[in-house]
Design a protein around this motif. Structure first.
Motif, PDB file in Angstrom:
ATOM      1  N   ILE A   2      85.231 -15.409 128.427  1.00  0.00           N
ATOM      2  CA  ILE A   2      83.793 -15.642 128.585  1.00  0.00           C
ATOM      3  C   ILE A   2      83.336 -15.154 129.961  1.00  0.00           C
ATOM      4  O   ILE A   2      82.278 -14.522 130.098  1.00  0.00           O
ATOM      5  N   ILE A   3      84.124 -15.440 130.982  1.00  0.00           N
ATOM      6  CA  ILE A   3      83.792 -14.984 132.326  1.00  0.00           C
ATOM      7  C   ILE A   3      83.771 -13.458 132.371  1.00  0.00           C
ATOM      8  O   ILE A   3      82.891 -12.848 132.979  1.00  0.00           O
ATOM      9  N   PHE A   4      84.719 -12.818 131.714  1.00  0.00           N
ATOM     10  CA  PHE A   4      84.766 -11.356 131.672  1.00  0.00           C
ATOM     11  C   PHE A   4      83.533 -10.805 130.969  1.00  0.00           C
ATOM     12  O   PHE A   4      82.889  -9.875 131.455  1.00  0.00           O
ATOM     13  N   ALA A  56      87.540  -8.285 137.068  1.00  0.00           N
ATOM     14  CA  ALA A  56      87.741  -7.263 136.033  1.00  0.00           C
ATOM     15  C   ALA A  56      86.459  -7.012 135.255  1.00  0.00           C
ATOM     16  O   ALA A  56      86.108  -5.863 134.956  1.00  0.00           O
ATOM     17  N   GLY A  57      85.737  -8.086 134.917  1.00  0.00           N
ATOM     18  CA  GLY A  57      84.496  -7.934 134.160  1.00  0.00           C
ATOM     19  C   GLY A  57      83.452  -7.154 134.928  1.00  0.00           C
ATOM     20  O   GLY A  57      82.840  -6.213 134.403  1.00  0.00           O
ATOM     21  N   ALA A  58      83.251  -7.525 136.184  1.00  0.00           N
ATOM     22  CA  ALA A  58      82.241  -6.853 136.995  1.00  0.00           C
ATOM     23  C   ALA A  58      82.616  -5.394 137.243  1.00  0.00           C
ATOM     24  O   ALA A  58      81.759  -4.508 137.215  1.00  0.00           O
ATOM     25  N   GLN A  59      83.909  -5.144 137.477  1.00  0.00           N
ATOM     26  CA  GLN A  59      84.342  -3.770 137.723  1.00  0.00           C
ATOM     27  C   GLN A  59      84.151  -2.912 136.474  1.00  0.00           C
ATOM     28  O   GLN A  59      83.794  -1.735 136.559  1.00  0.00           O
ATOM     29  N   PHE A  60      84.381  -3.513 135.309  1.00  0.00           N
ATOM     30  CA  PHE A  60      84.162  -2.798 134.059  1.00  0.00           C
ATOM     31  C   PHE A  60      82.679  -2.491 133.874  1.00  0.00           C
ATOM     32  O   PHE A  60      82.306  -1.400 133.439  1.00  0.00           O
ATOM     33  N   LEU A  64      80.910   1.218 133.514  1.00  0.00           N
ATOM     34  CA  LEU A  64      80.001   1.627 132.444  1.00  0.00           C
ATOM     35  C   LEU A  64      78.715   2.221 133.013  1.00  0.00           C
ATOM     36  O   LEU A  64      78.208   3.235 132.520  1.00  0.00           O
ATOM     37  N   GLY A  65      78.186   1.572 134.052  1.00  0.00           N
ATOM     38  CA  GLY A  65      76.975   2.092 134.675  1.00  0.00           C
ATOM     39  C   GLY A  65      77.200   3.443 135.325  1.00  0.00           C
ATOM     40  O   GLY A  65      76.357   4.340 135.248  1.00  0.00           O
ATOM     41  N   ASP A  66      78.351   3.602 135.980  1.00  0.00           N
ATOM     42  CA  ASP A  66      78.682   4.868 136.627  1.00  0.00           C
ATOM     43  C   ASP A  66      78.962   5.962 135.600  1.00  0.00           C
ATOM     44  O   ASP A  66      78.601   7.113 135.797  1.00  0.00           O
ATOM     45  N   PRO A 117      76.538  -3.038 136.229  1.00  0.00           N
ATOM     46  CA  PRO A 117      76.341  -1.654 135.748  1.00  0.00           C
ATOM     47  C   PRO A 117      75.227  -0.940 136.498  1.00  0.00           C
ATOM     48  O   PRO A 117      75.266   0.282 136.669  1.00  0.00           O
ATOM     49  N   LEU A 118      74.232  -1.706 136.958  1.00  0.00           N
ATOM     50  CA  LEU A 118      73.152  -1.093 137.732  1.00  0.00           C
ATOM     51  C   LEU A 118      73.694  -0.499 139.025  1.00  0.00           C
ATOM     52  O   LEU A 118      73.314   0.605 139.428  1.00  0.00           O
ATOM     53  N   ALA A 119      74.617  -1.230 139.686  1.00  0.00           N
ATOM     54  CA  ALA A 119      75.224  -0.731 140.922  1.00  0.00           C
ATOM     55  C   ALA A 119      75.982   0.563 140.660  1.00  0.00           C
ATOM     56  O   ALA A 119      75.958   1.488 141.478  1.00  0.00           O
TER      57      ALA A 119
END
Length: 210
Positions: A2-4, A56-60, A64-66, A117-119
């Motif tokens: 869920i956190i991911f 891991a979730g935020a990096q993923f 995706l955004g990049d 993803p915006l970043a």
């Protein structure tokens, strides 16, 4: 998981990460676990694994955004995606700057999902994002876990209040989402409200300095 999902997938914006972490911390105490009839959770395990999945979730999400850029956000409004959420995340990104925004967004429902993803789309480098991603993830997850653990040990008769406390936590977490849905319903859902700051707020074109 869920956190991911909440930090890495756009469809996870409604998931109650704060409540989950606080509850997990509460269930690391004997009183908290017994109140719902489960085995006591391991605090050390949670303090290690929760940040890992948040990172891991935020990096993923950043990847995706990049990887997909503007196309990742160019989709029609639906129940699981609203343009307003992207605009809100971009507002914080521009207001606080990339580094602070990545950390502070962890504590803001909806924003913590869309800012990652915006970043990436706004070309914040993966290395720089990772550094602040790690800092924000550890502070966010472990602070809520430790808060739940502390209250579970310090509040006498906590077992009598576990469910009411969790219900209140859920309400606090979900309130921003419900407020957005209610506002859109009152405005008809198809014409997002505009304000005077929209003209000066940078767009997703990436024209503003980073």
């Amino acid at each position: 998981m869920i956190i991911f999902a909440e930090t890495g997938l756009l469809i996870g914006f409604f998931l109650p990460g704060d409540t989950l972490l606080f509850s997990a911390g509460l269930f690391t105490t004997v009183a908290g676990a017994e109140s719902v009839g489960i085995e006591r959770l391991s605090l050390p395990t949670l303090l290690i694994m929760a940040p890992i999945f948040a990172i891991a979730g935020a990096q993923f999400g950043h990847y995706l955004g990049d990887r997909y850029g503007r196309r990742f956000f160019e989709r029609p409004n639906s129940r699981l995606f609203r343009r307003e959420h992207v605009d809100k995340a971009e507002h914080y990104f521009n207001k606080f700057g990339p580094a602070k925004a990545v950390v502070l967004a962890r504590f803001i429902p909806i924003v913590r999902t869309f800012l990652n993803p915006l970043a990436g789309m706004l070309e914040m480098s993966a290395r720089r994002f990772f550094v602040w991603n790690v800092i924000g993830a550890i502070i966010w997850t472990d602070s809520f876990l430790l808060l739940g653990h502390y209250l579970g040990n310090q509040v006498e008769g906590i077992d009598q209040y576990v469910l009411p406390v969790i219900v209140v936590a859920v309400i606090v977490t979900v309130a921003p989402v419900l407020r957005e849905l209610f506002r859109r319903r009152r405005s008809g859902g198809n014409n997002p409200e505009k304000n005077d700051s929209e003209a000066s707020r940078p767009s997703l074109s990436g024209d503003s300095s980073r």
